[in-house]
Design a protein around this motif. Sequence first.
Motif, PDB file in Angstrom:
ATOM      1  N   THR A   1       0.862  -1.195   0.000  1.00  0.00           N
ATOM      2  CA  THR A   1       0.000   0.000   0.000  1.00  0.00           C
ATOM      3  C   THR A   1       0.900   1.248   0.000  1.00  0.00           C
ATOM      4  OG1 THR A   1      -0.004   0.222   2.392  1.00  0.00           O
ATOM      5  CG2 THR A   1      -1.743  -1.170   1.424  1.00  0.00           C
ATOM      6  N   GLU A   2       0.292   2.402  -0.222  1.00  0.00           N
ATOM      7  CA  GLU A   2       1.082   3.633  -0.255  1.00  0.00           C
ATOM      8  C   GLU A   2       1.700   3.904   1.123  1.00  0.00           C
ATOM      9  OE1 GLU A   2      -0.550   6.871  -2.429  1.00  0.00           O
ATOM     10  OE2 GLU A   2      -0.982   5.586  -4.155  1.00  0.00           O
TER      11      GLU A   2
ATOM     12  N   VAL B   1       5.687   4.208   2.087  1.00  0.00           N
ATOM     13  CA  VAL B   1       6.293   5.359   2.785  1.00  0.00           C
ATOM     14  C   VAL B   1       7.094   4.860   3.992  1.00  0.00           C
ATOM     15  CG1 VAL B   1       5.783   7.425   4.169  1.00  0.00           C
ATOM     16  CG2 VAL B   1       4.563   7.020   2.005  1.00  0.00           C
ATOM     17  N   ALA B   2       6.499   3.943   4.768  1.00  0.00           N
ATOM     18  CA  ALA B   2       7.167   3.466   5.989  1.00  0.00           C
ATOM     19  C   ALA B   2       8.444   2.706   5.641  1.00  0.00           C
ATOM     20  CB  ALA B   2       6.208   2.576   6.781  1.00  0.00           C
ATOM     21  N   LYS B   3       8.393   1.884   4.603  1.00  0.00           N
ATOM     22  CA  LYS B   3       9.572   1.093   4.235  1.00  0.00           C
ATOM     23  C   LYS B   3      10.700   2.001   3.731  1.00  0.00           C
ATOM     24  CE  LYS B   3       7.516  -3.396   3.241  1.00  0.00           C
ATOM     25  NZ  LYS B   3       8.516  -4.350   3.736  1.00  0.00           N
ATOM     26  N   ILE B   4      10.346   2.977   2.909  1.00  0.00           N
ATOM     27  CA  ILE B   4      11.385   3.874   2.393  1.00  0.00           C
ATOM     28  C   ILE B   4      11.976   4.707   3.534  1.00  0.00           C
ATOM     29  CG2 ILE B   4      11.777   5.920   0.932  1.00  0.00           C
ATOM     30  CD1 ILE B   4      11.579   3.574  -0.824  1.00  0.00           C
ATOM     31  N   ARG B   5      11.112   5.114   4.463  1.00  0.00           N
ATOM     32  CA  ARG B   5      11.609   5.917   5.587  1.00  0.00           C
ATOM     33  C   ARG B   5      12.634   5.125   6.406  1.00  0.00           C
ATOM     34  NH1 ARG B   5       6.727   8.024   8.438  1.00  0.00           N
ATOM     35  NH2 ARG B   5       6.524   9.554   6.786  1.00  0.00           N
TER      36      ARG B   5
ATOM     37  N   ILE C   1       7.508   6.504  -6.262  1.00  0.00           N
ATOM     38  CA  ILE C   1       7.132   5.076  -6.345  1.00  0.00           C
ATOM     39  C   ILE C   1       5.607   4.959  -6.301  1.00  0.00           C
ATOM     40  CG2 ILE C   1       7.225   2.842  -5.152  1.00  0.00           C
ATOM     41  CD1 ILE C   1      10.050   3.778  -4.096  1.00  0.00           C
ATOM     42  N   ASN C   2       4.990   5.641  -5.352  1.00  0.00           N
ATOM     43  CA  ASN C   2       3.529   5.527  -5.223  1.00  0.00           C
ATOM     44  C   ASN C   2       2.806   6.063  -6.452  1.00  0.00           C
ATOM     45  OD1 ASN C   2       3.473   4.179  -2.814  1.00  0.00           O
ATOM     46  ND2 ASN C   2       3.402   6.045  -1.555  1.00  0.00           N
TER      47      ASN C   2
ATOM     48  N   GLY D   1      -1.470   2.919 -10.768  1.00  0.00           N
ATOM     49  CA  GLY D   1      -2.286   2.191 -11.751  1.00  0.00           C
ATOM     50  C   GLY D   1      -2.002   0.698 -11.714  1.00  0.00           C
ATOM     51  N   VAL D   2      -0.735   0.337 -11.570  1.00  0.00           N
ATOM     52  CA  VAL D   2      -0.341  -1.082 -11.517  1.00  0.00           C
ATOM     53  C   VAL D   2      -1.019  -1.744 -10.317  1.00  0.00           C
ATOM     54  CG1 VAL D   2       1.626  -2.660 -11.207  1.00  0.00           C
ATOM     55  CG2 VAL D   2       1.903  -0.589 -12.596  1.00  0.00           C
ATOM     56  N   ARG D   3      -1.010  -1.063  -9.199  1.00  0.00           N
ATOM     57  CA  ARG D   3      -1.583  -1.640  -7.972  1.00  0.00           C
ATOM     58  C   ARG D   3      -3.100  -1.805  -8.101  1.00  0.00           C
ATOM     59  NH1 ARG D   3       2.324   1.938  -3.943  1.00  0.00           N
ATOM     60  NH2 ARG D   3       3.881   0.299  -3.685  1.00  0.00           N
TER      61      ARG D   3
END
Length: 354
Positions: free
Chosen positions: A228-229, A233-237, A295-296, A301-303
């Motif tokens: 999910t978006e 965000v959490a993973k990139i952070r 990334i988001n 659209g892919v998601r």
Amino acid sequence: MTLTADPTIGIARNPAVDSTLAQAQRVVTGDRPTGPLHLGHYIGTLANRVRLQNQGIGVCIVIADYQVITDRDAAGPLRDRVRNLVAEYLAAGIDPDRSIIFPHSLVPALNQLMLPFLSLVSEAELHRNPTVKAESLASRRSMSALLLTYPVHQAADILALRGTLVPVGQDQLPHIELTRLLARRFNDRYGSVFAEPRALLTRAPAVLGTDGARMSKTRGNTIPLGATEDETVAKIRAARTDSLRHITFDAHARPQVANLLLVIAELTGVEPAAVADEISGGGAALLKQRAAEVINESLRGVRRRRLELLADPTYLDGVLLDGVLQARTVADSTLQRVRQAMGMDYLCVQGDPA
Ligand code: ATP
Ligand code: MG
């Protein structure tokens, strides 16, 4: 054709292919159904597959199900994992009317090709493969004969399907080298049957995961395509960077920062150094914020399509069954040519492909 390739190593980057020559090319590539696709797949190979398909080149995607047990005890929940892969390919732009997707285990000719190919390579050569060595170490178990020989299976897949272009990540380069060697050795011994395929790399051939090592399903350091978006965000952070304040693009001295810059660059088409200039004094916090946004936005659209496709498993299975029939036709005819070249077509069973 304007491929910028080094003929000695068979690598090309971001090729543009002339439409008249597209007919002579075939992309063959694949993934292990060990889990969902991640950003490394998307940037490292899937985007190239879609681009080549859209340039008119036939694309075959092998779901390498037998290869799951190269470094683990059981094949796992294959039905769900394979359907998920198909949904992710289609969501990313693979078109089942122009490309084929099939599971390796349903095309028996691929395995038959293993035997002549195994005779063309020495045990010492197989032991020298750096990717196999690394995967064996990571598995923390003794190397199985299946793991040692998996680059040969992969060569059999590519050559059986008459692949000429193989979009892959950096870890696969030793395997493509072996594929070329096997094609050459077979042709030298039995007469010209195989073309030598080339590897295609993107500008980000080894996308790093959140721990700073190569992103891979096995390491659990991925940003899944289907995250999910908020998860993204959490993973990139949480992703590793370094302590320098200003953002600069330096792949050797600052690999983790360069990785995020490359991810942004690949998804936006802007040069990584220009992305670095723009972020500059904003530091790692702004770099991460920008990466998560890009990334988001790129995957939105892919998601959405992925979730829609997952709701229709019958359709996904139909895509695979179609792919199996097409792959069998090509692989059976290659096997037939191989048997002829080797003088092994001395007996014909009625009903078998002639
Ligand atoms: P596993 O850990 O189960 O081996 P993986 O994440 O390494 O999974 P594969 O299915 O082995 O994924 O790889 C499929 C394709 O994706 C290969 O062409 C590989 O080179 C490419 N690929 C995988 N990870 C990356 C990455 N981090 N960067 C670029 N390409 C990648
Ligand atoms: Mg792998």
